[in-house]
Design a protein around this motif. Sequence first.
Motif, PDB file in Angstrom:
ATOM      1  N   LEU A 314       0.831  -1.200   0.000  1.00 28.34           N
ATOM      2  CA  LEU A 314       0.000   0.000   0.000  1.00 28.34           C
ATOM      3  C   LEU A 314       0.867   1.253   0.000  1.00 28.34           C
ATOM      4  N   PHE A 315       1.916   1.247   0.799  1.00 29.74           N
ATOM      5  CA  PHE A 315       2.818   2.392   0.872  1.00 29.74           C
ATOM      6  C   PHE A 315       3.472   2.653  -0.478  1.00 29.74           C
ATOM      7  N   ARG A 316       4.038   1.607  -1.095  1.00 34.25           N
ATOM      8  CA  ARG A 316       4.704   1.763  -2.402  1.00 34.25           C
ATOM      9  C   ARG A 316       3.728   2.275  -3.452  1.00 34.25           C
ATOM     10  N   ASN A 317       2.534   1.691  -3.456  1.00 35.59           N
ATOM     11  CA  ASN A 317       1.540   2.076  -4.455  1.00 35.59           C
ATOM     12  C   ASN A 317       1.115   3.523  -4.290  1.00 35.59           C
ATOM     13  N   SER A 318       1.083   3.999  -3.037  1.00 30.00           N
ATOM     14  CA  SER A 318       0.651   5.364  -2.776  1.00 30.00           C
ATOM     15  C   SER A 318       1.769   6.371  -3.009  1.00 30.00           C
ATOM     16  N   ALA A 319       3.017   5.967  -2.721  1.00 33.28           N
ATOM     17  CA  ALA A 319       4.137   6.900  -2.835  1.00 33.28           C
ATOM     18  C   ALA A 319       4.603   7.058  -4.277  1.00 33.28           C
ATOM     19  N   MET A 321       7.429   6.310  -5.767  1.00 32.90           N
ATOM     20  CA  MET A 321       8.733   6.964  -5.758  1.00 32.90           C
ATOM     21  C   MET A 321       9.776   6.085  -6.436  1.00 32.90           C
ATOM     22  N   ASP A 322      10.334   6.582  -7.500  1.00 36.81           N
ATOM     23  CA  ASP A 322      11.409   5.841  -8.163  1.00 36.81           C
ATOM     24  C   ASP A 322      12.643   5.732  -7.276  1.00 36.81           C
ATOM     25  N   VAL A 323      12.833   6.750  -6.412  1.00 33.23           N
ATOM     26  CA  VAL A 323      14.029   6.779  -5.579  1.00 33.23           C
ATOM     27  C   VAL A 323      14.065   5.613  -4.596  1.00 33.23           C
ATOM     28  N   ILE A 324      12.899   5.043  -4.261  1.00 35.92           N
ATOM     29  CA  ILE A 324      12.863   3.888  -3.357  1.00 35.92           C
ATOM     30  C   ILE A 324      13.606   2.711  -3.962  1.00 35.92           C
ATOM     31  N   ASP A 325      13.436   2.502  -5.276  1.00 37.21           N
ATOM     32  CA  ASP A 325      14.058   1.369  -5.938  1.00 37.21           C
ATOM     33  C   ASP A 325      15.518   1.612  -6.286  1.00 37.21           C
ATOM     34  N   THR A 326      15.938   2.860  -6.331  1.00 34.18           N
ATOM     35  CA  THR A 326      17.299   3.171  -6.776  1.00 34.18           C
ATOM     36  C   THR A 326      18.251   3.468  -5.635  1.00 34.18           C
ATOM     37  N   ASN A 327      17.736   3.686  -4.435  1.00 33.84           N
ATOM     38  CA  ASN A 327      18.579   4.041  -3.301  1.00 33.84           C
ATOM     39  C   ASN A 327      18.305   3.070  -2.156  1.00 33.84           C
ATOM     40  N   VAL A 328      19.305   2.228  -1.864  1.00 40.05           N
ATOM     41  CA  VAL A 328      19.139   1.198  -0.851  1.00 40.05           C
ATOM     42  C   VAL A 328      18.887   1.794   0.531  1.00 40.05           C
ATOM     43  N   ILE A 329      19.560   2.898   0.826  1.00 38.19           N
ATOM     44  CA  ILE A 329      19.397   3.525   2.142  1.00 38.19           C
ATOM     45  C   ILE A 329      17.966   4.012   2.320  1.00 38.19           C
ATOM     46  N   ILE A 330      17.434   4.642   1.263  1.00 38.66           N
ATOM     47  CA  ILE A 330      16.054   5.121   1.327  1.00 38.66           C
ATOM     48  C   ILE A 330      15.092   3.947   1.433  1.00 38.66           C
ATOM     49  N   LEU A 331      15.389   2.858   0.743  1.00 33.63           N
ATOM     50  CA  LEU A 331      14.548   1.668   0.821  1.00 33.63           C
ATOM     51  C   LEU A 331      14.480   1.147   2.251  1.00 33.63           C
ATOM     52  N   LYS A 339       6.962   0.052   8.973  1.00 34.63           N
ATOM     53  CA  LYS A 339       6.816  -0.750  10.190  1.00 34.63           C
ATOM     54  C   LYS A 339       6.315   0.095  11.350  1.00 34.63           C
ATOM     55  N   GLU A 340       6.808   1.335  11.431  1.00 36.11           N
ATOM     56  CA  GLU A 340       6.366   2.231  12.506  1.00 36.11           C
ATOM     57  C   GLU A 340       4.874   2.556  12.401  1.00 36.11           C
ATOM     58  N   CYS A 341       4.341   2.532  11.177  1.00 36.76           N
ATOM     59  CA  CYS A 341       2.919   2.851  10.985  1.00 36.76           C
ATOM     60  C   CYS A 341       2.008   1.747  11.501  1.00 36.76           C
ATOM     61  N   GLY A 342       2.566   0.590  11.790  1.00 36.21           N
ATOM     62  CA  GLY A 342       1.786  -0.463  12.423  1.00 36.21           C
ATOM     63  C   GLY A 342       0.644  -0.998  11.576  1.00 36.21           C
ATOM     64  N   GLY A 343       0.747  -0.888  10.247  1.00 32.67           N
ATOM     65  CA  GLY A 343      -0.294  -1.435   9.385  1.00 32.67           C
ATOM     66  C   GLY A 343      -1.544  -0.601   9.296  1.00 32.67           C
ATOM     67  N   LEU A 344      -1.493   0.661   9.739  1.00 33.00           N
ATOM     68  CA  LEU A 344      -2.669   1.535   9.708  1.00 33.00           C
ATOM     69  C   LEU A 344      -2.753   2.203   8.337  1.00 33.00           C
ATOM     70  N   PRO A 345      -3.756   1.857   7.514  1.00 30.85           N
ATOM     71  CA  PRO A 345      -3.821   2.377   6.140  1.00 30.85           C
ATOM     72  C   PRO A 345      -3.796   3.895   6.052  1.00 30.85           C
ATOM     73  N   ALA A 346      -4.549   4.590   6.913  1.00 29.81           N
ATOM     74  CA  ALA A 346      -4.588   6.057   6.831  1.00 29.81           C
ATOM     75  C   ALA A 346      -3.209   6.644   7.036  1.00 29.81           C
ATOM     76  N   ALA A 347      -2.455   6.119   8.007  1.00 29.44           N
ATOM     77  CA  ALA A 347      -1.108   6.623   8.268  1.00 29.44           C
ATOM     78  C   ALA A 347      -0.181   6.321   7.091  1.00 29.44           C
ATOM     79  N   LEU A 348      -0.298   5.126   6.528  1.00 34.73           N
ATOM     80  CA  LEU A 348       0.559   4.738   5.395  1.00 34.73           C
ATOM     81  C   LEU A 348       0.332   5.639   4.192  1.00 34.73           C
ATOM     82  N   ILE A 349      -0.935   5.927   3.901  1.00 35.79           N
ATOM     83  CA  ILE A 349      -1.250   6.755   2.735  1.00 35.79           C
ATOM     84  C   ILE A 349      -0.777   8.190   2.933  1.00 35.79           C
ATOM     85  N   ILE A 350      -1.028   8.731   4.126  1.00 31.00           N
ATOM     86  CA  ILE A 350      -0.619  10.114   4.398  1.00 31.00           C
ATOM     87  C   ILE A 350       0.893  10.267   4.295  1.00 31.00           C
ATOM     88  N   LEU A 351       1.617   9.315   4.901  1.00 31.13           N
ATOM     89  CA  LEU A 351       3.065   9.397   4.873  1.00 31.13           C
ATOM     90  C   LEU A 351       3.617   9.161   3.464  1.00 31.13           C
TER      91      LEU A 351
END
Length: 809
Positions: A314-319, A321-331, A339-351
């Motif tokens: 859900l996070f990847r689909n909402s974000a 971001m190409d940079v996620i796949d190209t930068n290991v540190i960002i990944l 993980k910090e969002c605890g599986g809460l969809p609203a938090a994942l989408i907002i972030l």
Amino acid sequence: MESISTSCLMDIFNLLKACCSQSCNYIMTYEGTFSSLVSEVGQLKDKSSDVRRDIEAAKRDGLTPRSEVLGWLSSVQHMEDEAKSIEGKYNQKIKCLCSFPLNVCSIYPLRNRAEATLATIRELKQSAEFTKLADNQNLIHSIKMPIPKTIGMDKVFEELRRHAKDESLSVIGIHGMGGVGKTALLRRLNNDFLSETSEAEVDVVIFLELSIDYKMEELQRSLFNRLGLTWQDEVTHRDRAAKLYRVLSKLNFILLLDNLWEPLNYQVVGIPLPEPPSKCKIIFTTRTEDTCSYMGTEKMIKVECLEEEAAWNLFRNSARMDVIDTNVIILIMARALVKECGGLPAALIILAQAMAPKKDFGRVDACLDHHEGHTTPTSCKHNLRNLWQGEGIINNVQNLMDADNKTQFLLGILHAASLTVRVHDDYFTMHPMTRAMILWVERECGKKENKWLVLDRELVEEAPVAEKWQAAERISLGGNKISDLPKAPQCPDLIFLDLQFNKLLNTIPNGFFLHMPHLKILDLRETPIEELPVSIGNLVQLHFLELSRTRITSLPKEMAALVNLRYLTLSSTTSLRIIPDQLISSLRELQWLNMVDSYSGWREGHTLEGGATFEELESLKRLKVIGITVNTLAALQNLYFQLHAMSELEEVVIGNLQPILLPLQELRLSSLPKAKLVCRARFPNTLLALKIEDCRAIDRLIKLEGQGNSSRERVIRIFPHLHTMVIRRLPELKSLSDGEQTLNFPSLKTIAVEDCPKLTMLTLVADGLKEIMCERSWWDQLNWGDERTKSFQHLYKPMYIDGNFIPSM
């Protein structure tokens, strides 16, 4: 020739006779046809009157008669006119001579016309059973809603969809914590009805999103608008409810209510409650499970947080971001954030949306810093009980059980509202996003960030500057690396201060407590402080003081000013050596005193050396729980003789005993009306006799805590050398074991029981038991169907002989 002529004439006569007979019969039965026509027309008029009346009522509700109904009424009117015309012509042609017409030939077409009319009337009567008389030409079947992403929620949606199409279910409740995706599911269901359901099956799908503090008029107006009904301000809400009820009762409706915070009274609003089997449905979302129950829900669906991989998708689909796949540190950082969002969809989408515009590491890192959260540690019900009593949230309780019950009740409310998640029995946790929301609200939606100054477990090394303390009502700095505190912060509104688990906090400035006039809660547990500043005497409103596992060596005499202190915990303060004389007795509101594995220098009476005395404990009239440490047999004996005055004492705890006390052979509890016996950690192995008398609150012999209290252990070995047990005048005692755990007394020889009416089963293991001394009336009422009790059936021995108590010890 003459015979032939006669024969021909007879044939002609017979033929004419037959023809005339049929005609005469046809003519003679015309009156019956006419009578039937009059009767059928009357019945048709009655039916059309009913239909017209219903149509007028529908028009008043803003509905439009259906074309087939109007066509039917037009046909009815035509047939009424036709019957009236036939009746007029019949009266002109028929003369009253045995009802025989003067003009025989003219009656044939009139009767044919009457029969055709009669057949049409009967057809109209049969076709009068309409499924619907009127409808709303402006009524829109359903309105498509925008849907947030529901990745990872297909399983729960299919469950919802299946129940929504089940005609045996009419009311369905969807519950779960805020932001978990309930609205997204309901909107997806709304659109599913739009594409899957024909207007023949469902007339209207109504989606209403309710505000937290919605008004009845607001809800009724929304329904009026959605149904295309005319709103009139002067009409009462009851009349509006009646109108809504009449309209909705004629429709196959699906009502979707989003964000229901409290139960809705269907009748007051005007919503008919569907009765299965029915295509009508009421489906709603709420945060509280109780709302589902009060709403007459036939099926409840709980929406949980997403599993880790679904949350990442859900996070990847909402974000995006190409940079996620190209930068290991960002990944790696993004994974940690998810993980910090605890599986809460609203938090994942907002972030994810917040991260989407970031194109490089620096920007993403900053974003992460802004939204970084943390997992709330597991909390214990008992810790909350003490804190809530300290703050006055739980107040005016009569005993410890009452406090536990109220704590459990409040936690139940939080749990039902999906604000907490139960981990195990008395332990629970709170979702980090829920916690963040609560903090945001308490900070007046972010307008007063310092109102609740919360930096717990963030490993900060410096305390906030004194200026930030000034506006705070609650400050939580536990679990950090703070070594220094402000010298004398101005805290006029501060009521809660938590500094626990700061392992580098060695000292507290002398003037630190000078300007905290309203402080109620102070938690300093597990800090290495060695002394309390004298300014602690300024905390005259303090209710709760937690000093467990500190390095304090003495209590300042200024603590005597804490006249409102209710809870003082000094457990495991092994360095504590000095308690000023009369300090304890000054704390007259004290209800809870826990000094287990702590100060042991208790004295009997006033001495030149000074120090705390047992007599001071007697003056604490409100004391409900006490845990103290003694290191001599004489001190233990002295403690035993003052215990009798403590009518409010609720627990006597056997914990880790000092080596000098390990030879303890007899334990007796007597005349403690509220006390219960609690065994914690290591049991005294040398105990030979246990006597419990006149303790009215005891409902089980011993409550086990700590070591040996695993739920998987069904039989617990306890007091291995105990040979005698006396239990007398315990009106609430129900069991000689602890819950589902059975106590094993391997050396027990004698049990004496007197006046324990609720003890009906002997649930214990005592293979060496020789006798059970008791009254015969009690023995006879025991439940001998219980297998453990039955095994002792041969051990009865009378307790009294000739009126005298016969002890066996």
